[in-house]
Design a protein around this motif. Structure first.
Motif, PDB file in Angstrom:
ATOM      1  N   THR A  66       0.853  -1.190   0.000  1.00 58.58           N
ATOM      2  CA  THR A  66       0.000   0.000   0.000  1.00 58.58           C
ATOM      3  C   THR A  66       0.883   1.232   0.000  1.00 58.58           C
ATOM      4  OG1 THR A  66      -0.094   0.105   2.412  1.00 58.58           O
ATOM      5  CG2 THR A  66      -1.830  -1.151   1.315  1.00 58.58           C
ATOM      6  N   GLN A  67       0.304   2.344  -0.447  1.00 60.23           N
ATOM      7  CA  GLN A  67       0.944   3.638  -0.341  1.00 60.23           C
ATOM      8  C   GLN A  67       0.097   4.481   0.598  1.00 60.23           C
ATOM      9  OE1 GLN A  67       1.564   5.377  -4.217  1.00 60.23           O
ATOM     10  NE2 GLN A  67       3.203   3.944  -4.733  1.00 60.23           N
ATOM     11  N   SER A  68       0.706   5.513   1.140  1.00 61.40           N
ATOM     12  CA  SER A  68       0.003   6.405   2.060  1.00 61.40           C
ATOM     13  C   SER A  68       0.048   7.826   1.528  1.00 61.40           C
ATOM     14  CB  SER A  68       0.649   6.338   3.444  1.00 61.40           C
ATOM     15  OG  SER A  68      -0.021   7.199   4.336  1.00 61.40           O
ATOM     16  N   ALA A  69      -1.105   8.475   1.511  1.00 60.93           N
ATOM     17  CA  ALA A  69      -1.181   9.878   1.084  1.00 60.93           C
ATOM     18  C   ALA A  69      -1.591  10.728   2.276  1.00 60.93           C
ATOM     19  CB  ALA A  69      -2.193  10.036  -0.049  1.00 60.93           C
ATOM     20  N   SER A  70      -0.900  11.832   2.464  1.00 60.85           N
ATOM     21  CA  SER A  70      -1.264  12.789   3.508  1.00 60.85           C
ATOM     22  C   SER A  70      -2.189  13.832   2.909  1.00 60.85           C
ATOM     23  CB  SER A  70      -0.019  13.477   4.065  1.00 60.85           C
ATOM     24  OG  SER A  70       0.818  12.534   4.673  1.00 60.85           O
ATOM     25  N   PHE A  71      -3.114  14.327   3.732  1.00 63.80           N
ATOM     26  CA  PHE A  71      -4.016  15.376   3.270  1.00 63.80           C
ATOM     27  C   PHE A  71      -4.362  16.295   4.432  1.00 63.80           C
ATOM     28  CE2 PHE A  71      -6.730  12.014   4.790  1.00 63.80           C
ATOM     29  CZ  PHE A  71      -7.787  12.663   5.415  1.00 63.80           C
ATOM     30  N   VAL A 111      -9.112   2.219  -1.896  1.00 63.00           N
ATOM     31  CA  VAL A 111      -8.711   3.325  -1.034  1.00 63.00           C
ATOM     32  C   VAL A 111      -9.243   3.056   0.361  1.00 63.00           C
ATOM     33  CG1 VAL A 111      -8.849   5.816  -0.662  1.00 63.00           C
ATOM     34  CG2 VAL A 111      -8.753   4.906  -2.989  1.00 63.00           C
ATOM     35  N   GLY A 112      -8.384   3.182   1.350  1.00 63.64           N
ATOM     36  CA  GLY A 112      -8.791   2.935   2.731  1.00 63.64           C
ATOM     37  C   GLY A 112      -9.643   4.066   3.287  1.00 63.64           C
ATOM     38  N   THR A 113     -10.084   3.898   4.517  1.00 66.90           N
ATOM     39  CA  THR A 113     -10.847   4.932   5.213  1.00 66.90           C
ATOM     40  C   THR A 113      -9.881   6.000   5.710  1.00 66.90           C
ATOM     41  OG1 THR A 113     -12.467   3.299   5.924  1.00 66.90           O
ATOM     42  CG2 THR A 113     -12.416   5.380   7.146  1.00 66.90           C
ATOM     43  N   PRO A 114     -10.129   7.258   5.372  1.00 65.07           N
ATOM     44  CA  PRO A 114      -9.233   8.328   5.831  1.00 65.07           C
ATOM     45  C   PRO A 114      -9.133   8.377   7.354  1.00 65.07           C
ATOM     46  CG  PRO A 114     -10.639   9.131   4.078  1.00 65.07           C
ATOM     47  CD  PRO A 114     -11.165   7.775   4.474  1.00 65.07           C
ATOM     48  N   ASP A 115      -7.919   8.581   7.830  1.00 65.93           N
ATOM     49  CA  ASP A 115      -7.659   8.695   9.262  1.00 65.93           C
ATOM     50  C   ASP A 115      -7.439  10.173   9.578  1.00 65.93           C
ATOM     51  OD1 ASP A 115      -7.006   8.259  11.909  1.00 65.93           O
ATOM     52  OD2 ASP A 115      -4.945   7.658  11.477  1.00 65.93           O
ATOM     53  N   THR A 126      -6.474  24.240  10.297  1.00 68.09           N
ATOM     54  CA  THR A 126      -6.254  23.097   9.407  1.00 68.09           C
ATOM     55  C   THR A 126      -5.993  21.854  10.249  1.00 68.09           C
ATOM     56  OG1 THR A 126      -5.299  24.548   7.726  1.00 68.09           O
ATOM     57  CG2 THR A 126      -4.774  22.213   7.566  1.00 68.09           C
ATOM     58  N   VAL A 127      -6.602  20.737   9.855  1.00 64.17           N
ATOM     59  CA  VAL A 127      -6.330  19.448  10.497  1.00 64.17           C
ATOM     60  C   VAL A 127      -5.753  18.512   9.440  1.00 64.17           C
ATOM     61  CG1 VAL A 127      -8.016  19.641  12.354  1.00 64.17           C
ATOM     62  CG2 VAL A 127      -8.726  18.696  10.183  1.00 64.17           C
ATOM     63  N   SER A 128      -4.893  17.602   9.865  1.00 61.91           N
ATOM     64  CA  SER A 128      -4.191  16.704   8.946  1.00 61.91           C
ATOM     65  C   SER A 128      -4.676  15.279   9.086  1.00 61.91           C
ATOM     66  CB  SER A 128      -2.685  16.744   9.218  1.00 61.91           C
ATOM     67  OG  SER A 128      -2.200  18.054   9.046  1.00 61.91           O
ATOM     68  N   GLY A 129      -4.568  14.530   7.987  1.00 63.22           N
ATOM     69  CA  GLY A 129      -4.950  13.129   8.000  1.00 63.22           C
ATOM     70  C   GLY A 129      -4.145  12.341   6.985  1.00 63.22           C
ATOM     71  N   THR A 130      -4.382  11.043   6.960  1.00 60.03           N
ATOM     72  CA  THR A 130      -3.735  10.155   5.994  1.00 60.03           C
ATOM     73  C   THR A 130      -4.755   9.165   5.458  1.00 60.03           C
ATOM     74  OG1 THR A 130      -3.076   8.597   7.719  1.00 60.03           O
ATOM     75  CG2 THR A 130      -1.449  10.281   7.098  1.00 60.03           C
ATOM     76  N   VAL A 131      -4.453   8.622   4.295  1.00 57.00           N
ATOM     77  CA  VAL A 131      -5.290   7.583   3.701  1.00 57.00           C
ATOM     78  C   VAL A 131      -4.371   6.631   2.938  1.00 57.00           C
ATOM     79  CG1 VAL A 131      -5.776   8.822   1.543  1.00 57.00           C
ATOM     80  CG2 VAL A 131      -7.431   7.146   2.425  1.00 57.00           C
ATOM     81  N   SER A 132      -4.765   5.374   2.868  1.00 53.99           N
ATOM     82  CA  SER A 132      -3.950   4.395   2.148  1.00 53.99           C
ATOM     83  C   SER A 132      -4.612   4.029   0.823  1.00 53.99           C
ATOM     84  CB  SER A 132      -3.762   3.135   3.002  1.00 53.99           C
ATOM     85  OG  SER A 132      -5.015   2.504   3.207  1.00 53.99           O
ATOM     86  N   ILE A 133      -3.795   3.590  -0.128  1.00 51.21           N
ATOM     87  CA  ILE A 133      -4.278   3.121  -1.428  1.00 51.21           C
ATOM     88  C   ILE A 133      -3.497   1.870  -1.792  1.00 51.21           C
ATOM     89  CG2 ILE A 133      -2.750   4.728  -2.638  1.00 51.21           C
ATOM     90  CD1 ILE A 133      -4.886   4.733  -4.909  1.00 51.21           C
ATOM     91  N   GLN A 134      -4.193   0.917  -2.387  1.00 47.66           N
ATOM     92  CA  GLN A 134      -3.569  -0.341  -2.772  1.00 47.66           C
ATOM     93  C   GLN A 134      -4.159  -0.774  -4.115  1.00 47.66           C
ATOM     94  OE1 GLN A 134      -4.408  -3.740  -0.230  1.00 47.66           O
ATOM     95  NE2 GLN A 134      -2.433  -4.645  -0.735  1.00 47.66           N
TER      96      GLN A 134
END
Length: 157
Positions: A66-71, A111-115, A126-134
């Motif tokens: 999986t990869q992880s994207a920050s948002f 795509v995973g559930t955003p954390d 601003t608040v930060s989160g991450t999500v995974s993609i596979q």
């Protein structure tokens, strides 16, 4: 003595009269009622601003890593808003269905559930989160997905 008694009597009567007259004036008042109207203008909801960075991690392969994207989600309103949910999916920037090339589509990726911490976000915060993609391992040839850039679409509400 009767002069003194008469004088006392006049003083008492005069004092009583002045108290009665003055006391009556102290209780005199008018009453009134009135009505009026006013108004205030309420603002409206301002959309959250969502921004993301490219996903990091090993290259996506069928059933592989999986990869992880920050948002980030920013409240651009002048008051507090509630962040109740964030979703992410493989889609074009306008949310429409994405197809890279024939034989490679959003169905090839999960795509995973955003954390992210949900709840009240103050104005300008601003608040930060991450999500995974596979990349999913489908029972089909997925060669068309080699070397594609997979777009992520976020929606915050």
């Amino acid at each position: 003595m009767s002069k003194v008694a008469g004088r006392k009597k006049r003083i008492i009567i005069t004092t009583a009269a002045l108290v009665a007259i003055g006391g009556g004036a102290a209780f005199a008042y008018w009453t009134a009622t009135g009505t009026g109207t006013g108004q205030a203008s309420a603002g409206q909801t301002v959309a959250f601003k969502v921004a993301s960075t490219p996903a990091t991690g090993d290259a996506l392969t069928p059933g592989g890593p999986t990869q992880s994207a920050s948002f980030t989600v920013k409240n651009e309103n002048t008051g507090t808003q509630i962040l109740a949910n964030v979703t992410a999916k493989v889609a074009n920037a306008d949310g429409s269905a994405w197809v890279a090339v024939p034989g490679c589509s959003a169905a090839d990726f999960a795509v995973g559930t955003p954390d992210i911490t949900k709840g009240q976000i103050s104005a300008g915060t601003t608040v930060s989160g991450t999500v995974s993609i596979q990349m999913v391992n489908r029972d089909a040839n997925q060669n068309a997905c080699q070397n594609v850039t997979v777009p992520l679409f976020f929606e915050a509400s």
